[in-house]
Design a protein around this motif. Structure first.
Motif, PDB file in Angstrom:
ATOM      1  N   ALA A 154       1.460  78.083 -35.084  1.00  0.00           N
ATOM      2  CA  ALA A 154       2.590  78.234 -35.999  1.00  0.00           C
ATOM      3  C   ALA A 154       3.135  79.651 -35.875  1.00  0.00           C
ATOM      4  O   ALA A 154       2.497  80.533 -35.288  1.00  0.00           O
ATOM      5  CB  ALA A 154       2.167  77.953 -37.443  1.00  0.00           C
ATOM      6  N   ILE A 155       4.316  79.852 -36.418  1.00  0.00           N
ATOM      7  CA  ILE A 155       4.906  81.186 -36.509  1.00  0.00           C
ATOM      8  C   ILE A 155       5.220  81.468 -37.971  1.00  0.00           C
ATOM      9  O   ILE A 155       5.854  80.649 -38.645  1.00  0.00           O
ATOM     10  CB  ILE A 155       6.186  81.312 -35.663  1.00  0.00           C
ATOM     11  N   ILE A 156       4.746  82.626 -38.444  1.00  0.00           N
ATOM     12  CA  ILE A 156       5.098  83.097 -39.779  1.00  0.00           C
ATOM     13  C   ILE A 156       5.899  84.382 -39.588  1.00  0.00           C
ATOM     14  O   ILE A 156       5.346  85.441 -39.269  1.00  0.00           O
ATOM     15  CB  ILE A 156       3.849  83.357 -40.640  1.00  0.00           C
ATOM     16  N   GLY A 157       7.201  84.293 -39.731  1.00  0.00           N
ATOM     17  CA  GLY A 157       8.077  85.421 -39.464  1.00  0.00           C
ATOM     18  C   GLY A 157       8.199  86.359 -40.648  1.00  0.00           C
ATOM     19  O   GLY A 157       8.521  85.932 -41.758  1.00  0.00           O
ATOM     20  N   LEU A 158       7.932  87.624 -40.423  1.00  0.00           N
ATOM     21  CA  LEU A 158       8.049  88.656 -41.450  1.00  0.00           C
ATOM     22  C   LEU A 158       9.382  89.377 -41.265  1.00  0.00           C
ATOM     23  O   LEU A 158       9.466  90.434 -40.659  1.00  0.00           O
ATOM     24  CB  LEU A 158       6.863  89.627 -41.351  1.00  0.00           C
ATOM     25  N   GLU A 196       7.647 109.592 -43.959  1.00  0.00           N
ATOM     26  CA  GLU A 196       7.185 108.761 -45.085  1.00  0.00           C
ATOM     27  C   GLU A 196       7.753 107.355 -44.949  1.00  0.00           C
ATOM     28  O   GLU A 196       8.706 106.964 -45.612  1.00  0.00           O
ATOM     29  CB  GLU A 196       7.607 109.396 -46.414  1.00  0.00           C
ATOM     30  N   ARG A 197       7.151 106.579 -44.075  1.00  0.00           N
ATOM     31  CA  ARG A 197       7.634 105.226 -43.818  1.00  0.00           C
ATOM     32  C   ARG A 197       7.250 104.288 -44.968  1.00  0.00           C
ATOM     33  O   ARG A 197       6.500 104.649 -45.869  1.00  0.00           O
ATOM     34  CB  ARG A 197       7.081 104.700 -42.499  1.00  0.00           C
ATOM     35  N   ASP A 198       7.755 103.068 -44.922  1.00  0.00           N
ATOM     36  CA  ASP A 198       7.510 102.124 -46.018  1.00  0.00           C
ATOM     37  C   ASP A 198       6.027 101.827 -46.227  1.00  0.00           C
ATOM     38  O   ASP A 198       5.587 101.566 -47.345  1.00  0.00           O
ATOM     39  CB  ASP A 198       8.266 100.821 -45.760  1.00  0.00           C
ATOM     40  N   MET A 250       7.116  76.562 -38.613  1.00  0.00           N
ATOM     41  CA  MET A 250       7.525  77.952 -38.814  1.00  0.00           C
ATOM     42  C   MET A 250       7.823  78.196 -40.291  1.00  0.00           C
ATOM     43  O   MET A 250       8.455  77.371 -40.954  1.00  0.00           O
ATOM     44  CB  MET A 250       8.782  78.296 -38.009  1.00  0.00           C
ATOM     45  N   LEU A 251       7.350  79.339 -40.764  1.00  0.00           N
ATOM     46  CA  LEU A 251       7.680  79.827 -42.097  1.00  0.00           C
ATOM     47  C   LEU A 251       8.324  81.191 -41.918  1.00  0.00           C
ATOM     48  O   LEU A 251       7.696  82.107 -41.388  1.00  0.00           O
ATOM     49  CB  LEU A 251       6.423  79.948 -42.964  1.00  0.00           C
ATOM     50  N   LEU A 252       9.573  81.335 -42.348  1.00  0.00           N
ATOM     51  CA  LEU A 252      10.279  82.597 -42.180  1.00  0.00           C
ATOM     52  C   LEU A 252      10.527  83.252 -43.534  1.00  0.00           C
ATOM     53  O   LEU A 252      11.193  82.677 -44.398  1.00  0.00           O
ATOM     54  CB  LEU A 252      11.625  82.377 -41.476  1.00  0.00           C
ATOM     55  N   PHE A 253       9.971  84.452 -43.703  1.00  0.00           N
ATOM     56  CA  PHE A 253      10.302  85.290 -44.859  1.00  0.00           C
ATOM     57  C   PHE A 253      11.520  86.128 -44.464  1.00  0.00           C
ATOM     58  O   PHE A 253      11.532  86.729 -43.384  1.00  0.00           O
ATOM     59  CB  PHE A 253       9.137  86.206 -45.213  1.00  0.00           C
ATOM     60  N   VAL A 254      12.503  86.190 -45.339  1.00  0.00           N
ATOM     61  CA  VAL A 254      13.748  86.883 -45.004  1.00  0.00           C
ATOM     62  C   VAL A 254      14.068  87.915 -46.075  1.00  0.00           C
ATOM     63  O   VAL A 254      14.024  87.625 -47.275  1.00  0.00           O
ATOM     64  CB  VAL A 254      14.915  85.882 -44.886  1.00  0.00           C
ATOM     65  N   ILE A 292       9.247  93.971 -45.261  1.00  0.00           N
ATOM     66  CA  ILE A 292       8.837  93.152 -46.401  1.00  0.00           C
ATOM     67  C   ILE A 292       7.329  93.130 -46.616  1.00  0.00           C
ATOM     68  O   ILE A 292       6.861  93.026 -47.751  1.00  0.00           O
ATOM     69  CB  ILE A 292       9.359  91.710 -46.257  1.00  0.00           C
ATOM     70  N   HIS A 293       6.556  93.242 -45.532  1.00  0.00           N
ATOM     71  CA  HIS A 293       5.098  93.152 -45.632  1.00  0.00           C
ATOM     72  C   HIS A 293       4.486  94.372 -46.297  1.00  0.00           C
ATOM     73  O   HIS A 293       3.308  94.358 -46.667  1.00  0.00           O
ATOM     74  CB  HIS A 293       4.470  92.944 -44.248  1.00  0.00           C
ATOM     75  N   ASN A 294       5.287  95.429 -46.451  1.00  0.00           N
ATOM     76  CA  ASN A 294       4.816  96.614 -47.173  1.00  0.00           C
ATOM     77  C   ASN A 294       5.366  96.687 -48.593  1.00  0.00           C
ATOM     78  O   ASN A 294       4.977  97.574 -49.346  1.00  0.00           O
ATOM     79  CB  ASN A 294       5.212  97.891 -46.418  1.00  0.00           C
ATOM     80  N   ILE A 295       6.265  95.785 -48.931  1.00  0.00           N
ATOM     81  CA  ILE A 295       6.915  95.828 -50.238  1.00  0.00           C
ATOM     82  C   ILE A 295       6.526  94.608 -51.084  1.00  0.00           C
ATOM     83  O   ILE A 295       6.014  94.739 -52.195  1.00  0.00           O
ATOM     84  CB  ILE A 295       8.449  95.912 -50.082  1.00  0.00           C
TER      85      ILE A 295
END
Length: 313
Positions: A154-158, A196-198, A250-254, A292-295
């Motif tokens: 599968a693909i989980i898009g960040l 100072e990145r996310d 596929m699951l896409l986070f947008v 998004i994966h840091n927020i």
């Protein structure tokens, strides 16, 4: 006027020389901190970095966005919340993180993919994989599923980029080259807050990990590999878009498009159109910026667990 201009040029050159010398001194001091996390493997006689943890039966492979200086630390906030249940791995492409910087390796999509596959193999991370790409690595993930469907569960898009995004996207190569030059001579050390990145601002990194992230930032900002990757992304995206869509879940986070260069409506339109062509596609919209994966890591963790329970159990 000529003498004034000459003096100004000499002053600028002197300041740049001082900046460069200071940068080299700082790099030498930081060598002690710049110690690889994970394992180092030799791919085509070049050193690549792979990090893995967890012992679950399903393996999530995180692929970083273009220009992310420290993929291992960038994804840590999210994968550390999942590795109690799943096997996770992070591949650092050449020019990223603890991987070697090169001056002439090819950045066509086949080369990028085969380097990632070989690095995982040498690190002992076996498939099939659930690919979790961020941004530009969405191109690699889709191609992986096209070329080796038996390896991709599968693909989980960040907030991943789909191939069609790059059709009209102007790659700012001149600005990227200028940024690369500034990083090479150490000008970035004098820009307040630039490191100072996310992952540092919003993630759950420890103080020691934040310090290491900054050390990596000053060594891996718009490297030669990253520049060639940016230059090749349009042709890579076109090549992938001309192939048949992969028939996998596929699951896409947008995101809301912030920090992507697109407005919210336009940014979201691409993954919506892409996912509509799939028989097993889901999309979740988030009201936050590109990393998004840091927020929104808490919600993403919950959604990933629920999704994998549906498709894997």
């Amino acid at each position: 006027m000529g003498r004034i201009c000459l003096r100004l040029v000499l002053i600028v050159m002197l300041l740049l020389l001082v900046c460069f010398i200071y940068h080299k001194v700082q790099l030498a001091k930081e060598d002690e901190l710049y110690q690889p996390i994970g394992v180092q493997v030799e791919v085509n006689n070049l050193t690549m970095s792979v990090y893995a943890e967890g012992e679950g039966k399903d393996t999530l492979v995180f692929l970083s966005g273009g220009g992310t200086c420290s993929p291992i630390l960038d994804f840590k906030t999210l994968y550390s919340r999942l590795s109690d249940t799943y096997r996770i791995a992070v591949v650092e492409k050449l020019g990223y993180g603890f991987s070697e910087i090169t001056e002439d390796t090819s950045k066509d999509i086949d080369s990028i993919l085969e380097e990632s596959r070989e690095a995982l193999r040498l690190a002992g991370v076996k498939g099939p994989y659930i690919l979790s790409p961020h941004s530009m690595s969405g191109i690699e993930a889709v191609y992986w599923a096209q070329k080796y469907p038996e390896e991709v569960k599968a693909i989980i898009g960040l907030d991943m980029a789909v191939p069609e995004i790059y059709e009209d996207y102007p790659i700012p190569m001149n600005m990227l080259k200028l940024t690369s030059f500034a990083a090479e001579i150490g000008l970035t050390r004098w820009i307040p807050g630039v490191s100072e990145r996310d992952a540092i601002k919003y993630g759950t990194l420890s103080e020691k990990e934040k310090e290491l992230y900054r050390v990596i930032f000053y060594r891996r900002t718009v490297t030669a590999d990253m520049l060639r990757e940016f230059k090749s992304v349009k042709s890579n995206a076109q090549f992938v878009s001309e192939r048949e869509m992969p028939d996998i879940p596929m699951l896409l986070f947008v995101s809301n498009g912030e920090d992507t260069g697109w407005d919210e409506e336009k940014w979201k339109s691409y993954p919506k159109e892409f996912i509509s062509q799939l028989s097993e596609g889901q999309l979740i919209e988030l009201d936050c910026a590109h990393y998004i994966h840091n927020i929104e890591y808490e919600r993403i963790e919950v959604e990933i667990r629920q999704y994998l329970k549906e498709i894997c159990d």
